[in-house]
Write a protein that holds these residues in place. Structure first.
Motif, short mmCIF file in Angstrom:
data_model
loop_
_atom_site.label_atom_id
_atom_site.label_comp_id
_atom_site.label_asym_id
_atom_site.label_seq_id
_atom_site.Cartn_x
_atom_site.Cartn_y
_atom_site.Cartn_z
N VAL A 115 0.84 -1.20 0.00
CA VAL A 115 0.00 0.00 0.00
C VAL A 115 0.88 1.25 0.00
N PHE A 161 -3.70 6.64 1.18
CA PHE A 161 -4.17 5.29 0.89
C PHE A 161 -4.04 4.52 2.20
N VAL A 179 -10.77 0.68 2.79
CA VAL A 179 -9.72 1.67 2.63
C VAL A 179 -10.30 3.07 2.43
N LEU A 196 -2.58 -3.53 -6.26
CA LEU A 196 -2.26 -4.06 -4.93
C LEU A 196 -2.33 -5.59 -4.95
#
Length: 308
Positions: A115, A161, A179, A196
């Protein structure tokens, strides 16, 4: 009639409407509904949302449609859910499954590391079903036509993020991540989910996306179509919209008269587009300075509207 009343002539109902879009409808569907609810054809949007996405959609009504292209909507914020363990053809839940892999063995530290690598100024390849143009054609149209093509990576900025929660989905091998993302315009949260998952070697896609802010406009400004049906009208009239969206300068009555007729003012050193507000609180024009002139990029209340 007062001067204030005259200045408002021809601008009744003009302003920005901030809609909290529901799931399963297109942005164009929302525009069509708002045209019916407000009784006008003069409705435009400042950027769209995918059908599965919900949240803030900025619309211009009546004369404020001319304002849309000048709005500085360069930052956006979202809440989302990323499902790790499945790759889809569209990078979201609406696409076909491409591959599945178990994600339950992933360590939180590994997720956090990847991330972090997707935060900041990054190179991102938009989803193949995005509205990006490839050789003059929308990517999503090329996909439907079965064409093969490559979308080049482009620079975007992901200023936030954050993983808020992790949930292992029983009996599936999937891991869901809630998120929050803050990013520049042009960033695809679907692509963040895809990248991701790819970096973690399990695949990933987006299952939930809610836009919470576009520029200065948030869910606090927004209403659902159901709420709009009960009380039709804009969220911000054209004066509130200008004060919210742009820096502003005060002008006197003589200066207001000049710019309402398309003349220019002396600059005061403000960068970008800003609003010129008269002594009664009305926005007369949106100005931009260049050299020795502050010239109108949009005359909100031209002299020709008075008395109509």
């Amino acid at each position: 009639m007062s001067a204030r009343g005259k200045l408002s002539s021809g601008l009744v109902g003009a302003g920005l409407l901030i809609v909290d879009k529901g799931p399963g409808v297109t942005s164009h569907d929302v525009v069509a509904s708002c045209r019916k609810l407000l009784g006008t054809r003069k409705v435009g949007h400042a950027g769209t949302l995918d059908p599965m996405a919900t949240g803030v959609l900025v619309l211009g009504i009546e004369r404020a449609t001319k304002m849309l292209g000048l709005l500085a909507l360069t930052t956006k914020a979202y809440t989302a859910t990323i499902r790790l363990g499945r790759t889809t053809s569209t990078d979201d839940a609406e696409g076909e499954t491409v591959a599945d892999a178990s994600a339950t063995a992933l360590e939180d530290a590994d997720i956090a590391r990847q991330v972090a690598l997707l935060t900041g100024d990054i190179e991102q390849v938009p989803s193949s079903v995005s509205a990006i143009k490839v050789d003059g054609q929308r990517a999503h149209k090329l996909v439907r036509a079965g064409e093969e093509f490559t979308i080049p990576a482009r620079r975007v900025s992901v200023t936030r993020f954050d993983v808020l929660a992790r949930r292992d989905v029983p009996g599936t091998g999937f891991v869901d991540l809630d998120v929050e993302v803050e990013c520049s315009s042009g960033t695809y949260v679907r692509a963040l989910a895809r990248d991701l998952g790819a970096a973690l070697e399990v695949g990933g896609h987006l299952t939930v996306l809610r836009r919470t802010r576009v520029g200065p406009f948030t869910l606090e400004h927004a209403r659902t179509l159901e709420q709009l049906a009960d009380a039709p009208g804009v969220s911000l009239d054209i004066d509130e919209a200008a004060r919210t969206a742009f820096p502003h300068r005060q002008v006197d009555a003589e200066e207001a008269e000049a710019i309402s007729q398309g003349r220019w003012l002396d600059p005061i050193g403000l960068a970008g587009v800003y609003a010129a507000i008269d002594p009664t609180g009305h926005t007369i024009a949106l100005l931009q300075e260049k050299g020795k002139r502050a010239s109108s990029v949009m005359v909100v209340r031209p002299a020709t509207l008075r008395g109509l």
